[in-house]
Design a protein around this motif. Structure first.
Motif, short mmCIF file in Angstrom:
data_model
loop_
_atom_site.label_atom_id
_atom_site.label_comp_id
_atom_site.label_asym_id
_atom_site.label_seq_id
_atom_site.Cartn_x
_atom_site.Cartn_y
_atom_site.Cartn_z
N GLN A 136 35.63 53.37 49.07
CA GLN A 136 35.94 53.00 47.70
C GLN A 136 36.66 54.16 46.92
N THR A 137 37.22 54.00 45.73
CA THR A 137 37.73 54.96 44.90
C THR A 137 36.64 55.08 43.52
N VAL A 138 36.32 56.39 43.17
CA VAL A 138 35.49 56.63 41.90
C VAL A 138 36.14 57.45 41.07
N VAL A 164 29.87 60.74 50.96
CA VAL A 164 29.90 59.33 51.32
C VAL A 164 30.77 58.72 51.80
N GLY A 165 32.08 59.38 51.74
CA GLY A 165 33.38 59.02 52.06
C GLY A 165 34.37 58.10 51.12
N ALA A 166 33.86 58.68 50.03
CA ALA A 166 34.82 58.04 48.86
C ALA A 166 36.12 58.70 48.56
N HIS A 167 36.90 58.05 48.01
CA HIS A 167 38.06 58.89 47.24
C HIS A 167 37.86 59.23 45.98
N VAL A 168 37.86 60.39 45.58
CA VAL A 168 37.39 60.86 44.37
C VAL A 168 38.59 61.20 43.23
N VAL A 169 38.69 60.48 42.16
CA VAL A 169 39.65 61.07 41.04
C VAL A 169 38.64 61.88 40.17
N GLY A 170 38.85 63.12 39.83
CA GLY A 170 37.97 64.01 38.61
C GLY A 170 38.96 63.96 37.41
N THR A 171 38.17 64.10 36.42
CA THR A 171 38.68 64.54 35.16
C THR A 171 38.15 65.59 34.52
N GLY A 172 38.93 66.31 33.51
CA GLY A 172 38.24 67.09 32.76
C GLY A 172 39.43 68.00 31.93
N ALA A 212 46.22 66.15 28.53
CA ALA A 212 47.61 66.17 28.85
C ALA A 212 48.16 64.89 29.72
N ASP A 213 47.02 64.50 30.62
CA ASP A 213 47.47 63.25 31.59
C ASP A 213 47.13 62.07 31.23
N ASP A 214 47.86 60.97 31.78
CA ASP A 214 47.35 59.64 31.48
C ASP A 214 46.23 59.12 32.30
N LEU A 215 45.33 58.50 32.10
CA LEU A 215 44.36 58.07 32.60
C LEU A 215 44.84 57.19 33.72
N ARG A 216 45.88 56.31 33.50
CA ARG A 216 46.23 55.31 34.36
C ARG A 216 46.58 55.78 35.70
N GLN A 217 47.06 57.09 35.47
CA GLN A 217 47.43 57.55 36.91
C GLN A 217 46.59 57.61 37.85
N ALA A 218 45.31 57.30 37.60
CA ALA A 218 44.15 57.18 38.47
C ALA A 218 44.34 55.78 39.38
N GLY A 219 45.22 54.99 38.94
CA GLY A 219 45.23 53.70 39.49
C GLY A 219 43.96 52.97 39.50
N GLU A 220 43.81 51.84 40.30
CA GLU A 220 42.59 50.96 40.24
C GLU A 220 41.63 51.70 40.86
N VAL A 221 40.16 51.43 40.39
CA VAL A 221 39.00 52.40 40.84
C VAL A 221 38.01 51.18 41.10
N ASP A 222 36.94 51.59 42.10
CA ASP A 222 36.02 50.66 41.87
C ASP A 222 34.79 50.85 41.18
N LEU A 230 35.61 56.41 27.76
CA LEU A 230 34.83 55.21 28.51
C LEU A 230 35.59 53.69 28.21
N GLN A 231 36.22 53.57 26.81
CA GLN A 231 36.90 52.35 26.67
C GLN A 231 38.01 52.23 27.32
N ARG A 232 38.91 53.31 27.47
CA ARG A 232 40.26 53.48 28.36
C ARG A 232 39.91 53.26 29.71
N SER A 233 38.95 53.73 30.16
CA SER A 233 38.53 53.78 31.67
C SER A 233 38.21 52.42 32.03
N THR A 234 37.59 51.67 31.44
CA THR A 234 37.22 50.31 31.55
C THR A 234 38.30 49.20 32.34
N ALA A 235 39.47 49.62 31.60
CA ALA A 235 40.82 48.72 32.15
C ALA A 235 41.02 49.27 33.60
N LEU A 236 40.68 50.23 33.99
CA LEU A 236 41.04 50.65 35.19
C LEU A 236 40.26 50.04 36.53
#
Length: 311
Positions: free
Chosen positions: A147-149, A169-177, A198-208, A219-225
């Motif tokens: 899964q992607t987190v 655990v073998g997940a694909h990790v997108v980190g922010t900061g 500087a970056d657009d959160l939508r670059q993360a793509g869909e996540v599980d 938090l609100q913007r992340s919900t759409a992903l």
């Protein structure tokens, strides 16, 4: 004993004072721990339990700090599973006096044994961050292999451990900061890093799974992903928006001896490295609490030296 106390809710960090407090009483199923190192959460002076007990009664002067590593010096009536002289680490109760003191009374079940080759300052950085990361990812987020987190604050105390656990655990990790967190997050195992400024959160793509420690607009913007069936897990605030065909969860970390033991085993095996930032003496707790100080990793308060604590 010496302890950091707070009396005035409106005083904030400036109200933290080093004072003499009575030696704690060991209630049934408690142990008294001689504290070697303690951790704290900068926001805990805003928590109701810092000021009142479970019945809502004023409990000041109260001692903050809820993470500790130290040595058991006394057992309360009926206490089993730990022994006097044993090295332990863990989480103190939210509504009782905490770990920024030379001694603290803790329920035995909130503590785990600590191997002799783990430094107290490292162990004290583990309970809240480690348990929060574990419970957020696996109990509430049900993260699985493949899964992607999306992990916000990937170089912070909680986020840095979450990145390491998710990768193992073998997940694909997108980190922010922030921009200067990039190398730390990638070094811990995040495959992608997004700069929240500087970056657009939508670059993360869909996540599980979204694991949030920031709240608010992030938090609100992340919900759409979140893809259908996925989950947003936040420790910052109750989510106000549900992901489409998914779940949104807010939780408060809970003590768990079995999870602490597992985290300590990972630490010993070199599979988990909590980032310890500044290590300060008890007398400098107030400046360590100050929010404008942005240091990598978790600030730890050294209460007693190992040799001193053995006497």
């Amino acid at each position: 004993m010496r302890a950091i106390t707070v009396r005035d809710r409106d005083a904030g960090v400036s109200g933290l004072t080093l004072t003499d407090m009575p030696y704690p009483h060991a209630a049934e199923n408690d142990v008294i721990v001689r504290v070697h190192a303690a951790g704290f959460t900068p926001g805990e002076l805003d928590w109701p339990a810092t000021w009142t007990d479970r019945a809502g009664r004023d409990r000041t002067p109260s001692i903050p700090g809820h993470e500790l590593s130290g040595t058991v010096v006394e057992l309360g009536y009926g206490t089993t599973g730990l022994s006097v002289g044993q090295r332990v680490f863990g989480l103190t109760d939210w509504a009782r006096n905490g770990s920024l003191a030379e001694y603290v009374a803790v329920e035995a079940r909130n503590l785990a044994p600590l191997a002799a080759d783990i430094d107290h300052t490292v162990a004290a950085a583990l309970p809240i961050s480690g348990l929060t990361a574990w419970q957020g990812l696996f109990e509430h987020g049900q993260l699985r292999t493949g899964q992607t987190v999306l992990i916000h604050g990937a170089a912070g105390g909680v986020g840095s451990i979450a990145v390491q656990l998710a990768r193992e655990v073998g997940a694909h990790v997108v980190g922010t900061g922030r921009a200067d967190d990039r190398e730390v997050a990638l070094g811990l195992g995040a495959q992608t890093f997004l700069d929240l400024d500087a970056d657009d959160l939508r670059q993360a793509g869909e996540v599980d799974v979204v694991f949030d420690v920031i709240g608010g607009e992030i938090l609100q913007r992340s919900t759409a992903l979140v893809r259908p069936g996925g989950v947003v897990v936040s420790v910052a605030m109750p989510p106000t928006v549900q992901p489409r065909d998914g779940r949104a969860i807010f939780f408060v970390v809970e003590p768990d001896r079995a999870q602490l033991i597992d985290l300590a085993q990972r630490l010993r095996a070199g599979r988990l490295n909590p980032i310890v930032g500044a290590v300060r003496p008890l007398s400098e707790t107030a400046s360590a609490f100050a929010r404008h100080r942005r240091t990598p990793g978790k600030t730890i308060i050294r209460v007693a030296e190992e040799e001193e604590a053995q006497h």
